[in-house]
Write a protein that holds these residues in place. Sequence first.
Motif, PDB file in Angstrom:
ATOM      1  N   LEU A   1       0.813  -1.218   0.000  1.00  0.00           N
ATOM      2  CA  LEU A   1       0.000   0.000   0.000  1.00  0.00           C
ATOM      3  C   LEU A   1       0.843   1.264   0.000  1.00  0.00           C
ATOM      4  CD1 LEU A   1      -2.855  -0.968   2.496  1.00  0.00           C
ATOM      5  CD2 LEU A   1      -2.673  -1.390   0.048  1.00  0.00           C
ATOM      6  N   ARG A   2       2.144   1.114   0.179  1.00  0.00           N
ATOM      7  CA  ARG A   2       3.079   2.252   0.149  1.00  0.00           C
ATOM      8  C   ARG A   2       4.378   1.768  -0.489  1.00  0.00           C
ATOM      9  NH1 ARG A   2       0.340   2.557   4.889  1.00  0.00           N
ATOM     10  NH2 ARG A   2       1.825   1.190   5.922  1.00  0.00           N
ATOM     11  N   LEU A   3       4.337   1.546  -1.765  1.00  0.00           N
ATOM     12  CA  LEU A   3       5.497   0.990  -2.458  1.00  0.00           C
ATOM     13  C   LEU A   3       6.678   1.964  -2.402  1.00  0.00           C
ATOM     14  CD1 LEU A   3       3.737  -0.551  -5.602  1.00  0.00           C
ATOM     15  CD2 LEU A   3       4.602  -1.771  -3.588  1.00  0.00           C
ATOM     16  N   PRO A   4       7.847   1.482  -1.999  1.00  0.00           N
ATOM     17  CA  PRO A   4       9.001   2.370  -1.828  1.00  0.00           C
ATOM     18  C   PRO A   4       9.779   2.596  -3.125  1.00  0.00           C
ATOM     19  CG  PRO A   4       9.579   0.169  -1.112  1.00  0.00           C
ATOM     20  CD  PRO A   4       8.120   0.110  -1.522  1.00  0.00           C
ATOM     21  N   PHE A   5       9.050   2.978  -4.173  1.00  0.00           N
ATOM     22  CA  PHE A   5       9.671   3.204  -5.476  1.00  0.00           C
ATOM     23  C   PHE A   5       9.110   4.481  -6.082  1.00  0.00           C
ATOM     24  CE2 PHE A   5       9.210  -1.444  -4.907  1.00  0.00           C
ATOM     25  CZ  PHE A   5      10.560  -1.785  -4.837  1.00  0.00           C
TER      26      PHE A   5
ATOM     27  N   PRO B   1      -8.127  -1.204  -3.671  1.00  0.00           N
ATOM     28  CA  PRO B   1      -7.984  -0.085  -4.607  1.00  0.00           C
ATOM     29  C   PRO B   1      -6.711   0.743  -4.378  1.00  0.00           C
ATOM     30  CG  PRO B   1     -10.254  -0.255  -3.886  1.00  0.00           C
ATOM     31  CD  PRO B   1      -9.469  -1.240  -3.062  1.00  0.00           C
ATOM     32  N   ALA B   2      -6.322   0.927  -3.105  1.00  0.00           N
ATOM     33  CA  ALA B   2      -5.084   1.666  -2.824  1.00  0.00           C
ATOM     34  C   ALA B   2      -3.871   0.909  -3.349  1.00  0.00           C
ATOM     35  CB  ALA B   2      -4.946   1.912  -1.326  1.00  0.00           C
ATOM     36  N   ALA B   3      -3.886  -0.416  -3.211  1.00  0.00           N
ATOM     37  CA  ALA B   3      -2.781  -1.222  -3.734  1.00  0.00           C
ATOM     38  C   ALA B   3      -2.705  -1.112  -5.256  1.00  0.00           C
ATOM     39  CB  ALA B   3      -2.950  -2.676  -3.306  1.00  0.00           C
ATOM     40  N   LEU B   4      -3.855  -1.160  -5.930  1.00  0.00           N
ATOM     41  CA  LEU B   4      -3.858  -1.029  -7.387  1.00  0.00           C
ATOM     42  C   LEU B   4      -3.356   0.350  -7.812  1.00  0.00           C
ATOM     43  CD1 LEU B   4      -7.232  -2.759  -8.297  1.00  0.00           C
ATOM     44  CD2 LEU B   4      -4.926  -3.678  -8.611  1.00  0.00           C
ATOM     45  N   ALA B   5      -3.736   1.375  -7.056  1.00  0.00           N
ATOM     46  CA  ALA B   5      -3.246   2.716  -7.368  1.00  0.00           C
ATOM     47  C   ALA B   5      -1.728   2.796  -7.243  1.00  0.00           C
ATOM     48  CB  ALA B   5      -3.913   3.742  -6.451  1.00  0.00           C
TER      49      ALA B   5
END
Length: 237
Positions: free
Chosen positions: A88-92, A113-117
């Motif tokens: 949910l907070r990808l470090p990229f 939905p947050a993960a898909l975003a």
Amino acid sequence: MSPLRDDALAYAGHQVHVMRRREVGTLLSWAGDLHGRTMLDVAGGDGYWAGQAIRRGARAVSLDLARHKLTFGSRLRHRPGLVEGDALRLPFAPATFDVVMSVCAIEHFDDGPAALAEMARVLRPGGDLVMSADALTRAERWPDLFARHRERYHVQHTYPGERLTKLLDAAGLEVVRQTYMFRSERAERLYLNLSAKGGRVGWNAAAAISPLVALSDRRAPDTTGSVVLTHARRRQQ
């Protein structure tokens, strides 16, 4: 443990499975030619499947929250880059990857939905997202099995193809193709029985019947099923 033993354990844990080999094989084939392309596997566990992408020429990274899985993955021969992090907070940075893959992970997230975003954010315009998700289109027919499945695997939400398509559209991704596994009513009940009663051992023990499941899927309409596979592409901006 020796590297050969670790690789053998990883092979048994991932490839000897009633559906995973066909599932991820399809996703990787949908991703196309991976030579020289950057790939992120979201919630990729020990990185085994990202490692298979490396064997196809990708420069791959696998992200997961489970440190013990990452530790095991660091001992595999075809290991990708391994990153401890939250889907949910990808470090990229934005537009980092040519391909994003996620194998039956989104159903475990509190906020799909947050993960898909986030997956869309780190994907380059025109890049490919290949993913699978629990769809369980007939789950209401077997409420007890479904409840046990959800409890055992911490399934927060299910994603039938139509719902997933709408969520992907909202995230700026256009679905290219989609297909179901365990399509028939009998196959979907088998899936829930394996999950609710067999657990991890059941998935592996049932590997022998995977050709029969594949045959059943070819004969059934591709409109319902337990697992939905999706290939989407980030819109050009």
